[in-house]
Design an enzyme around this catalytic site. Structure first.
Site, PDB file in Angstrom:
ATOM      1  N   HIS A 378       0.792  -0.762  -0.052  1.00 23.59           N
ATOM      2  CA  HIS A 378       0.389  -0.272   0.302  1.00 23.59           C
ATOM      3  C   HIS A 378       0.954   1.359  -0.025  1.00 23.59           C
ATOM      4  O   HIS A 378       0.634   2.386  -0.232  1.00 23.59           O
ATOM      5  CB  HIS A 378      -1.331  -0.072   1.148  1.00 23.59           C
ATOM      6  CG  HIS A 378      -2.055  -0.684   1.397  1.00 23.59           C
ATOM      7  ND1 HIS A 378      -2.939  -0.492   0.683  1.00 23.59           N
ATOM      8  CD2 HIS A 378      -2.123  -2.104   1.263  1.00 23.59           C
ATOM      9  CE1 HIS A 378      -4.378  -0.806   0.712  1.00 23.59           C
ATOM     10  NE2 HIS A 378      -3.798  -2.405   0.826  1.00 23.59           N
ATOM     11  N   LYS A 571      -8.788  13.533   4.975  1.00 23.18           N
ATOM     12  CA  LYS A 571      -8.101  12.732   4.796  1.00 23.18           C
ATOM     13  C   LYS A 571      -6.779  12.204   5.765  1.00 23.18           C
ATOM     14  O   LYS A 571      -7.090  13.690   6.548  1.00 23.18           O
ATOM     15  CB  LYS A 571      -7.462  11.835   3.201  1.00 23.18           C
ATOM     16  CG  LYS A 571      -6.316  13.619   2.358  1.00 23.18           C
ATOM     17  CD  LYS A 571      -6.388  12.879   1.177  1.00 23.18           C
ATOM     18  CE  LYS A 571      -7.181  13.377   0.829  1.00 23.18           C
ATOM     19  NZ  LYS A 571      -7.378  12.098  -0.116  1.00 23.18           N
ATOM     20  N   ARG A 572      -5.696  11.099   6.032  1.00 25.84           N
ATOM     21  CA  ARG A 572      -5.899  11.341   6.955  1.00 25.84           C
ATOM     22  C   ARG A 572      -4.060  12.899   7.067  1.00 25.84           C
ATOM     23  O   ARG A 572      -3.862  12.871   6.204  1.00 25.84           O
ATOM     24  CB  ARG A 572      -4.616  10.290   7.257  1.00 25.84           C
ATOM     25  CG  ARG A 572      -3.255   9.643   8.462  1.00 25.84           C
ATOM     26  CD  ARG A 572      -2.802   8.219   8.693  1.00 25.84           C
ATOM     27  NE  ARG A 572      -2.772   7.945   6.732  1.00 25.84           N
ATOM     28  CZ  ARG A 572      -1.467   7.906   6.636  1.00 25.84           C
ATOM     29  NH1 ARG A 572      -0.771   8.205   7.284  1.00 25.84           N
ATOM     30  NH2 ARG A 572      -1.179   7.442   4.621  1.00 25.84           N
ATOM     31  N   LYS A 577       0.317  14.044   2.003  1.00 22.42           N
ATOM     32  CA  LYS A 577      -1.117  14.463   0.980  1.00 22.42           C
ATOM     33  C   LYS A 577      -1.076  15.917   1.077  1.00 22.42           C
ATOM     34  O   LYS A 577      -2.301  16.578   0.119  1.00 22.42           O
ATOM     35  CB  LYS A 577      -2.582  13.830   1.901  1.00 22.42           C
ATOM     36  CG  LYS A 577      -1.659  12.300   2.510  1.00 22.42           C
ATOM     37  CD  LYS A 577      -3.372  11.669   3.475  1.00 22.42           C
ATOM     38  CE  LYS A 577      -2.800  10.544   2.655  1.00 22.42           C
ATOM     39  NZ  LYS A 577      -3.325   9.416   2.393  1.00 22.42           N
ATOM     40  N   THR A 682      -9.167   6.169  -1.423  1.00 21.58           N
ATOM     41  CA  THR A 682     -10.306   5.926  -2.618  1.00 21.58           C
ATOM     42  C   THR A 682     -11.158   6.953  -1.885  1.00 21.58           C
ATOM     43  O   THR A 682     -12.171   6.361  -2.594  1.00 21.58           O
ATOM     44  CB  THR A 682     -10.329   4.507  -1.692  1.00 21.58           C
ATOM     45  OG1 THR A 682     -10.311   4.654  -0.157  1.00 21.58           O
ATOM     46  CG2 THR A 682      -9.643   3.542  -2.383  1.00 21.58           C
ATOM     47  N   LYS A 686     -14.960   7.640  -4.171  1.00 26.08           N
ATOM     48  CA  LYS A 686     -16.365   8.228  -3.224  1.00 26.08           C
ATOM     49  C   LYS A 686     -16.196   9.533  -3.841  1.00 26.08           C
ATOM     50  O   LYS A 686     -18.219   9.858  -4.419  1.00 26.08           O
ATOM     51  CB  LYS A 686     -16.100   8.404  -1.559  1.00 26.08           C
ATOM     52  CG  LYS A 686     -15.507   6.488  -1.076  1.00 26.08           C
ATOM     53  CD  LYS A 686     -15.173   6.577   0.286  1.00 26.08           C
ATOM     54  CE  LYS A 686     -14.825   5.287   0.743  1.00 26.08           C
ATOM     55  NZ  LYS A 686     -13.807   5.947   1.770  1.00 26.08           N
TER      56      LYS A 686
END
Length: 842
Positions: A378, A571-572, A577, A682, A686
């Site tokens: 991952h 998100k985290r 990110k 992911t 969504k």
């Protein structure tokens, strides 16, 4: 005295008592109401006389569970009888979300339960709100595992999930003036009505101790401490199918004989219950801090506890089903999937169980293990590719270190004899890194060497794994590596969380079969210019935005305007990110708005920026980013000159249930990681599925989403993955020329415009040309200019409602590929080699 439940039965103000009668399998609303009342009275968890939403929730959950248990039992008796090959999915995380909405939706009983609860004086929506999210995961890894379980059951695949039953989760996030604060999750404070404890499923788990060799040369791991793994099962229903699979969660326990009564009576209370205390720590918290030796030991204990309990269970079930035990057939009945490197210890543990308990030789045990186990990678982030200290491993798991050492030795021998050209690369390829300063076991290498299949989770990510991270292994085993682009369940992530949009899709497609065949969404393309669809689509989106605005007011006290562009990044919180890029863009936007005249402001696109996610408790820079978002919001939202044109919100305690409100209400979503760093993502899927447009880099699954929805419906910016190494090198050489807007945004933060907190350490991480924690490793500065240009394109597109609505429709229409049903069907046929095994209708 039993609680009385009053109900309105439809005639004006008429009240009647709903009888407390068990109707465990009824689909009739009146009988369901009786069954709920039966549980309120005869499965009580509270004092009598109360039937408030909380009591209604537990009674309703138990009524739904009645339906599930029948299907569940039938499923396992069917699997036992047919004895198909089964998949066992090992994951440290599962983010299930609320089980009640999912269960009544998958059982196709939502309306019946809504009607039954109305008769009991409650609304289903209010009752659902009483359920706390199961705190069994953190981010995308755990949510993916839960989507996969949903798809396995929906596709009638014989499969189990295995995880740990964390009592306090990761943490509950509160935002205060000091920034993020962490408190323990309280999801098990009362109890979970969805789990069934299996008192007959208990396995011993050993830690520490030593290896004994008997005269025949066979080895046994003895001594140390032994605790018990107790199984709790959670039912996973498929959508409109009888198959109901299991998520088996392990709880760590010590037994009564491990309590030293003599010591206790002597006043030595702590040491009397030492093993009980040690057992409780194992499943207390997800990812305990590992800065200390004790923290590292605890994490390793958790990982081994999951692997050992699960494999002992798998072997016990295999033996139970076989008339005659033929170990060579084990891989034709069992597929074990390791979700990331956390369950790597499944490899040496399966070897140990086969050799030490079942008396198989090395070659036979190795053949069985390598044909049974597969590994999903991952990440390409070095810090996430686990490396465990050899010293810690020898101390905690001495027998496993012997096995790992032997795997390493045999791998080296194999390379020397078959691939002498790779001998010079052995120091990097082998499982053990024997660096005298820090000798470690490389878990990813152990997974690759021992698994029959290794997969990445998006095409770009799998290509990077093959070309860079695992390129030499690919030359040894060219057929071992695959791609399985992630997916999401269309049930939870569209049908249940966005009912308005779902109904419109069903109406225009003239079928609801898209719920299990998401490719049918492409048929929306033919209506992309239809004015009637536009009007319906827009009103559905507005309903979701209003619901979101109401939620934001509830949890933050800030009023947001549903007519503004809702721009969301959840998100985290992690530097790769790049929530920092987002908030720097917001700061620049605020500064520009301040400098405009009132007339100029009226020509801008009003925007509400929402950012949510948890920063790991010890990740200082991530926590600074949370603080900055909150500080910027505090200033912007209370500035009367600009706050009708810009609001900035930090959404606290992001989890699945929060996502189910945020995602349908979002119009623009930010997936802006440095290219090549995000394996897949992911949440991007969504958002796209719910008609939200993406601003993003060519990273992870963004690449495939852009191909599917059409590049004209995706706001692209930023460096590509193959440019990143060169750009970092140029930065080191002092060749980076920052965009003036980037410098302006940083300067504005440093001016104290957002309070007195010292943001220099955070901003300095973006500066300098080299050095740890400096030099902008994630290229925020490089990508800032193209990011701001892309945001201008967003502003322009949003002004044209017709164009934006069409893009939104095409985004949903292009999301068919990203169903977890497709992903799991590929895993089943190409990795696990399992067949569907539907429970026959009665």
């Amino acid at each position: 005295m039993a609680a009385k439940v009053k109900a309105t039965n439809g005639s004006a103000n008429a009240e009647s008592e709903i009888p407390a009668v068990a109707h465990p399998l009824s689909q009739d609303p009146k009988e369901i109401a009786s069954n709920i009342n039966y549980h309120a009275q005869y499965s009580p968890h509270f004092s009598p006389f109360k039937f408030e939403p909380e009591q209604a929730y537990y009674a309703t959950a138990e009524s739904v569970r009645d339906q599930l248990i029948k299907q569940w039992n039938e499923t396992y008796s069917h699997y036992h009888k047919v004895n198909p090959k089964q998949t066992y999915y090992l994951s440290m995380e599962y983010l299930q979300g609320r089980a009640l909405t999912n269960a009544v939706g998958n059982l196709d009983l939502r309306n019946a339960y809504a009607d039954a609860l109305k008769q009991l004086g409650h609304e289903l929506e209010d009752v659902v709100e009483q359920e706390k999210d199961a705190a069994l995961g953190n981010g995308g890894l755990g949510r993916l595992a839960s989507c996969f379980l949903d798809s396995m059951a929906t596709l009638n695949l014989p499969a189990w999930g295995y995880g740990l039953r964390y009592r306090y989760g990761l943490f509950k996030q509160r935002i205060t003036k000091a920034g993020q604060e962490e408190t323990a999750e309280d999801w098990l404070e009362k109890f979970s009505p969805w789990e069934v404890v299996r008192h007959d499923v208990v396995f011993p788990i050993r830690f520490f101790g030593q290896v004994e060799v008997d005269p025949s040369g066979s080895r046994k791991w003895v001594g140390g401490e032994v605790i018990q793994a107790l199984a709790y099962d959670v039912p996973i229903p498929g959508y409109k199918t009888k198959n109901t699979n299991s998520l088996r969660l392990w709880e760590a326990k010590a037994s009564a004989r491990d309590f030293d009564l003599f010591q206790f009576n002597d006043g030595q209370y702590e040491s009397a219950a030492q093993l009980h205390s040690s057992a409780q720590q194992i499943c207390a918290v997800l990812y305990p801090g590992d800065a200390t030796e004790g923290g590292k030991l605890l994490r390793l204990k958790q990982q081994f506890f999951l692997c050992s309990a699960s494999l002992q269970d798998i072997i016990a079930r295999f033996k139970e089903r076989e008339d005659e035990i033929k170990w060579s057939e084990f891989p034709s009945k069992v597929a074990v999937q390791m979700n990331d490197t956390h369950p790597t210890l499944a490899i040496p543990e399966l070897m140990r169980l086969l050799m030490d308990d079942e008396a198989l030789g090395w070659d036979e045990a190795w053949d069985i293990t390598t044909r049974t186990v597969a590994y999903t990678n991952h990440t390409v982030l070095p810090e996430a590719l686990e490396k465990w200290s050899q010293a810690v491993m020898w101390k905690l798991l001495p027998r496993h270190m012997e096995i790992i050492t032997e795997i390493d030795k045999r791998f080296i021998t194999m390379i020397k004899s078959t691939r002498p050209d790779l001998e010079g690369k052995l120091p990097d390829l082998r499982v053990l890194d024997n660096n005298p300063q820090k000798a470690v076991v490389r878990m990813a290498n152990l997974c690759v060497v021992s698994s029959h299949t290794v997969n990445g989770v998006a095409q770009l990510h799998s290509d990077i794994l093959k070309a860079e991270l695992f390129s030499d292994y690919v030359s040894i085993w060219p057929t071992k590596f695959q791609n399985k682009t992630n997916g999401i369940t269309p049930r939870r992530w569209l049908k249940f969380c966005n009912p308005e949009l779902s109904q419109i899709i069903t109406k225009w497609l003239k079928t609801d079969k898209w719920v299990t065949n998401l490719d049918l969404l492409t048929n929306l393309r033919q209506f992309a210019d239809d004015a009637d669809l536009h009007a319906e689509w827009y009103s559905a989106k507005l309903a979701s935005k209003q619901r979101l605005a109401h939620y934001i007011l509830q949890v933050t006290g800030v009023t947001i305007d549903p007519s503004t562009l809702f721009d969301i990044q959840v998100k985290r919180i992690h530097e790769y990110k790049r929530q920092l890029l987002n908030i720097l863009g917001a700061v620049y936007r605020y500064k520009k708005l301040k400098a405009m005249s009132p007339e100029e402001r009226k020509n801008t696109t009003p925007r509400t920026i929402m950012i949510g996610g948890k920063a790991f408790a010890t990740y200082t820079n991530a926590k600074r980013i949370v603080k900055l978002v909150d500080d910027v919001g505090a200033v912007v939202n209370s500035d009367p000159e600009v706050n009708e044109f810009l609001k900035v919100i930090f959404v606290p305690n992001y989890n699945v249930s929060v996502a189910e409100v945020l995602i349908p209400g979002s119009e623009l979503s930010q997936h802006i990681s440095t290219a090549g760093m995000e394996a897949s993502g992911t949440s991007n899927m969504k958002f796209a599925l719910n008609g939200c447009l993406i601003i993003g880099t060519l990273d992870g699954a963004n690449v495939e989403i852009r191909e599917e929805v059409g590049e004209e419906n995706f706001f692209l910016f930023g460096a590509t993955a193959d440019e990143v190494p060169r750009l970092r090198k140029e930065r080191e050489q002092g060749l980076f020329k920052p965009d003036p807007r980037f410098e302006e945004a940083k300067k504005f933060i440093r001016s104290g415009a957002f309070g007195s907190y010292d943001y220099n350490p955070l901003l300095e991480s973006l500066e300098g040309n080299s050095g740890y924690g400096r030099a902008d490793y994630f290229l925020v500065g490089h990508d800032f200019a193209s990011y701001m240009d892309a945001q201008e394109r967003v502003d322009e597109a949003y002004k044209d409602r017709k164009r934006w609505t069409k893009m939104s429709i095409l985004s949903t229409a292009g999301s068919g590929k990203f169903s977890s049903d497709r992903t799991i069907a590929q895993y089943a046929s190409e990795i696990w080699k399992i067949q569907e095994c539907p429970v026959p209708s009665a």
